[in-house]
Write an enzyme that holds these catalytic residues in place. Structure first.
Site: not given
Ligand code: AP5
Length: 210
Positions: A16, A89, A123, A156, A167
């Site tokens: 996203k 969400r 990431r 992160r 998650r």
């Protein structure tokens, strides 16, 4: 005419944020990422940031009303169009959104759990400009400076394996009902997020501009 009130839906790691940066460069929409706004609140140690941090670190959702109060004014101010990334969400958030904005299209980017875990553990994000990298395709192990701005690259706090799994569970429980919600409204378009980033982007631009 281009579609200008756009929602990006999808599990963590679906791409996203990666797609959002390219879409806003091309179409000039206002990018409203609830995750980015919350991380900014956390780094500035605001009251909202202090409240949100525990939820985020555990991979849980921040309570609906805090999110709705945080994003509503920003959406209303984006008169020329917006790209919502990470909001709504939950069905409570989608119901609230429908009271203050009409959505033209929801881009539902899919990605299986195993690929989510693989992507998110690799990431890295630039502290300076927010550019998103991945160790698997555009970053060498040990490289820690952004190619665009020289900023420091970091991992992160919520990109740890056990938090990523949580998650994904939260996404399945709380966010997947929105697929049906927006399908019934006739605005849902589903894309395969496991395709290459350029391929996903070109499909998105086709949807938004034709
Ligand atoms: P948020 O920041 O929104 O995180 P997320 O939804 O979990 O999504 P991510 O940012 O992890 O993934 P992404 O889909 O943007 O993927 P990316 O492009 O980086 O939310 C964080 C937290 O904030 C939540 O857990 C919650 O606590 C809170 N929060 C936020 N909004 C909330 C709300 N509305 N309500 C309540 N709480 C809220 O890509 C991932 C990686 O894959 C990158 O390394 C990238 O380089 C790579 N990649 C991308 N596309 C491709 C591709 N096509 N092929 C190969 N690799 C790719």
């Amino acid at each position: 005419m281009a579609l200008t009130r756009v929602v990006l839906l999808g599990p963590p790691g679906a791409g996203k944020g990666t797609q959002a940066k390219q879409i806003i460069d091309k179409l000039g929409l206002v990018h409203l990422s609830t995750g980015d706004i919350l991380r900014d609140e956390v780094s500035h140690e605001t009251e909202l940031g202090k409240t949100a941090k525990g939820f985020m670190d555990r991979g849980e959702l921040v309570p609906d009303q805090l999110i709705i109060d945080m994003i509503r004014g920003r959406i209303e101010a984006a008169e020329a169009g917006f790209l919502l990334d990470g909001f709504p969400r939950t069905t409570a958030q989608a119901d609230a959104l429908s009271e203050f904005a009409t959505i033209d299209v929801v881009l539902n980017i899919t990605l299986p759990r195993e690929e989510v875990v693989r992507r998110l553990t690799g990431r890295r994000v630039c502290r300076g400009c927010g550019k998103i990298y991945n160790l698997t395709f555009n970053l060498a192990e040990g490289e820690n400076a952004c190619a665009d701005c020289g900023g420091e690259l970091y991992q992160r706090d919520d990109d740890k394996a056990e938090v990523i799994e949580n998650r994904y569970d939260v996404y399945e429980d709380s966010t997947t009902p929105l697929i049906d919600f927006y399908d019934k409204l006739g605005v849902l378009r589903t894309l395969d997020g496991s395709a290459g980033s350029e391929c996903v982007f070109s499909e998105i631009i086709d949807i938004l501009t034709t």
